[in-house]
Design a protein around this motif. Structure first.
Motif, PDB file in Angstrom:
ATOM      1  N   UNK A  45       0.802  -1.221   0.000  1.00  0.00           N
ATOM      2  CA  UNK A  45       0.000   0.000   0.000  1.00  0.00           C
ATOM      3  C   UNK A  45       0.832   1.267   0.000  1.00  0.00           C
ATOM      4  N   UNK A  46       2.030   1.176   0.600  1.00  0.00           N
ATOM      5  CA  UNK A  46       2.854   2.374   0.714  1.00  0.00           C
ATOM      6  C   UNK A  46       2.265   3.352   1.714  1.00  0.00           C
ATOM      7  N   UNK A  47       2.800   4.549   1.728  1.00  0.00           N
ATOM      8  CA  UNK A  47       2.323   5.587   2.635  1.00  0.00           C
ATOM      9  C   UNK A  47       1.627   6.693   1.849  1.00  0.00           C
ATOM     10  N   UNK A  48       0.598   7.228   2.444  1.00  0.00           N
ATOM     11  CA  UNK A  48      -0.124   8.346   1.838  1.00  0.00           C
ATOM     12  C   UNK A  48       0.597   9.634   2.225  1.00  0.00           C
ATOM     13  N   UNK A  49       1.566  10.015   1.434  1.00  0.00           N
ATOM     14  CA  UNK A  49       2.405  11.167   1.755  1.00  0.00           C
ATOM     15  C   UNK A  49       1.623  12.461   1.590  1.00  0.00           C
ATOM     16  N   UNK A  50       1.768  13.334   2.558  1.00  0.00           N
ATOM     17  CA  UNK A  50       1.052  14.599   2.535  1.00  0.00           C
ATOM     18  C   UNK A  50       1.636  15.586   1.548  1.00  0.00           C
ATOM     19  N   UNK A  51       0.959  16.705   1.431  1.00  0.00           N
ATOM     20  CA  UNK A  51       1.339  17.737   0.485  1.00  0.00           C
ATOM     21  C   UNK A  51       2.729  18.287   0.770  1.00  0.00           C
ATOM     22  N   UNK A  52       3.117  18.228   2.060  1.00  0.00           N
ATOM     23  CA  UNK A  52       4.424  18.763   2.437  1.00  0.00           C
ATOM     24  C   UNK A  52       5.567  17.974   1.811  1.00  0.00           C
ATOM     25  N   UNK A  53       5.325  16.703   1.509  1.00  0.00           N
ATOM     26  CA  UNK A  53       6.392  15.849   1.004  1.00  0.00           C
ATOM     27  C   UNK A  53       6.339  15.640  -0.503  1.00  0.00           C
ATOM     28  N   UNK A  54       5.176  15.761  -1.101  1.00  0.00           N
ATOM     29  CA  UNK A  54       5.085  15.534  -2.541  1.00  0.00           C
ATOM     30  C   UNK A  54       4.863  16.816  -3.340  1.00  0.00           C
ATOM     31  N   UNK A  55       4.592  17.911  -2.653  1.00  0.00           N
ATOM     32  CA  UNK A  55       4.347  19.171  -3.341  1.00  0.00           C
ATOM     33  C   UNK A  55       2.921  19.278  -3.833  1.00  0.00           C
ATOM     34  N   UNK A  56       2.438  20.513  -4.047  1.00  0.00           N
ATOM     35  CA  UNK A  56       1.085  20.719  -4.525  1.00  0.00           C
ATOM     36  C   UNK A  56       0.470  21.948  -3.900  1.00  0.00           C
ATOM     37  N   UNK A  57      -0.839  21.966  -3.849  1.00  0.00           N
ATOM     38  CA  UNK A  57      -1.548  23.137  -3.334  1.00  0.00           C
ATOM     39  C   UNK A  57      -2.619  22.727  -2.333  1.00  0.00           C
ATOM     40  N   UNK A  58      -2.848  23.612  -1.383  1.00  0.00           N
ATOM     41  CA  UNK A  58      -3.891  23.416  -0.387  1.00  0.00           C
ATOM     42  C   UNK A  58      -4.849  24.598  -0.472  1.00  0.00           C
ATOM     43  N   UNK A  59      -6.120  24.309  -0.691  1.00  0.00           N
ATOM     44  CA  UNK A  59      -7.142  25.346  -0.802  1.00  0.00           C
ATOM     45  C   UNK A  59      -8.065  25.258   0.410  1.00  0.00           C
ATOM     46  N   UNK A  60      -8.300  26.389   1.054  1.00  0.00           N
ATOM     47  CA  UNK A  60      -9.213  26.442   2.188  1.00  0.00           C
ATOM     48  C   UNK A  60     -10.375  27.347   1.816  1.00  0.00           C
ATOM     49  N   UNK A  61     -11.568  26.777   1.800  1.00  0.00           N
ATOM     50  CA  UNK A  61     -12.758  27.514   1.367  1.00  0.00           C
ATOM     51  C   UNK A  61     -13.470  28.130   2.560  1.00  0.00           C
ATOM     52  N   UNK A  62     -14.336  29.109   2.316  1.00  0.00           N
ATOM     53  CA  UNK A  62     -15.204  29.571   3.401  1.00  0.00           C
ATOM     54  C   UNK A  62     -16.283  28.527   3.678  1.00  0.00           C
ATOM     55  N   UNK A  63     -17.137  28.776   4.643  1.00  0.00           N
ATOM     56  CA  UNK A  63     -18.199  27.842   4.985  1.00  0.00           C
ATOM     57  C   UNK A  63     -19.082  27.591   3.768  1.00  0.00           C
TER      58      UNK A  63
END
Length: 355
Positions: A45-63
């Motif tokens: 299965x491997x590890x589900x590496x987070x954005x910090x390790x694989x690079x990418x973007x994080x979007x935070x929406x309003x309610x």
């Protein structure tokens, strides 16, 4: 007195006990099975590496009233990559998409704003480069290596090299199980996970050192007596600290369980999941390894010494001779047979008889 308190008192008086060392092959087998499962999970299965390790973007929406599954579908359609969506406690969404650069991030943000029917400027976007994750991973491995080396050196000086080796194996055992659990449940590996992993090393080592300190005291001048073998005294040390280990582990696990099941599960706080799962599994594994792995390994290593082999031979010969003559074993030899700890009423403790 509570049942656990009563058990601790009975262990202290030498009325009850359990033969942990005698059943060490069972514990070794369980640990080997769990470790193999963890390794297989990592390989498959491997590890589900987070954005910090694989690079990418994080979007935070309003309610928003958009569901997590629908938002995930929108994000994957807009980006062409797999997306991880979490609903935060205030009703907003955290959308994580790997493998995006700045231009792609702006485009995905615009499409998400349209799909979610929220103003684009209300969606916070954070871009993370993979090089940052590589630096964090490198520093984490360096910190782990330095910690292991210092632990081995300290234990070798404070106790002896066999205890240092056993403690190191126990630490590796705890880390392997924790990482394997992450692979099995699919939790995301983030910086919080790394912090949690490094934190559990201290907790794991604490219980181990407590047992080792008791063992060191009990085995002082061990070759000057013929009542106990090293393994029997190791068993006494485990039993003597058993209730203390249970108490400290339960007290440590309760707040961590609150973080994991309430903070992460109910409130949807993603970072709490990352830290609390590693702490929860690591603390439990550390308590297990200090009792069932570290000390039995020390006993195995010590019993290979010529002096310990000779001592065991003398003790068994003495007991066989007493049995052949129909003489009762003295109280302490009888205690060793049942692997109890502490002292019986009217008798001095084992450590006094070893001095």
């Amino acid at each position: 007195m509570s049942k656990l308190g009563d058990l601790g008192a009975r262990l202290h008086r030498g009325e009850v006990g359990y033969d942990f060392i005698g059943n060490r092959k069972i514990w070794y087998s369980i640990s080997i099975l769990i470790t193999i499962t963890a390794i297989v999970a990592l390989a498959v299965r491997g590890l589900n590496m987070g954005i910090e390790f694989q690079g990418g973007a994080v979007f935070t929406t309003p309610k928003t009233d958009v569901s997590v599954s629908q938002a995930q579908e929108y994000a994957e359609e807009a980006s062409g990559h797999d997306a991880i969506v979490q609903q935060l406690g205030n009703g907003s969404l955290r959308i994580q998409v790997g493998g995006l650069d700045t231009a792609q991030s702006d485009q995905v943000r615009a499409e998400l704003a349209e799909d979610l029917k929220v103003p684009e400027d209300k969606i916070a976007a954070e871009l993370v480069g993979p090089s940052w994750g590589e630096q964090i991973a490198t520093k984490a491995w360096t910190g782990l290596g330095v910690f292991m080396i210092l632990v081995v050196i300290y234990l070798a000086i404070a106790f002896e090299w066999r205890m240092a080796v056993a403690a190191l194996i126990a630490l590796i055992h705890d880390l392997t199980i924790t990482v394997g659990i992450y692979s099995l449940v699919g939790f995301e590996v983030t910086v919080g996970t790394v912090i949690g992993l490094l934190t559990i090393l201290g907790y794991s080592l604490y219980d181990t050192v407590v047992v080792f300190d008791s063992l060191k005291e009990q085995t002082k001048d061990i070759t000057k007596q013929t009542r106990f073998t090293y393994s029997e005294l190791a068993n006494r040390s485990i039993n003597g600290t058993l209730v203390r280990s249970i108490n400290t582990t339960v007290v440590a696990l309760l707040p961590v369980a609150g973080l994991l099941f309430i903070g992460g599960g109910v409130l949807g706080a993603g970072m709490l999941n990352d830290i609390s799962l590693s702490l929860f599994v690591g603390l439990a594994a550390g308590a297990y390894s200090s009792i069932f792995i570290a000390t039995p390994l020390v006993a195995d290593l010590k019993e290979r010494e010529p002096a310990m082999k000779a001592l065991k031979k003398r003790i068994l010969a003495k007991r066989a001779s007493a049995a052949a003559k129909g003489e009762p074993l003295d109280d302490f030899a009888a205690d060793a047979e049942t692997a109890v700890v502490g002292q019986r009423a009217g008798h001095r403790g084992a450590s006094e008889h070893l001095g």
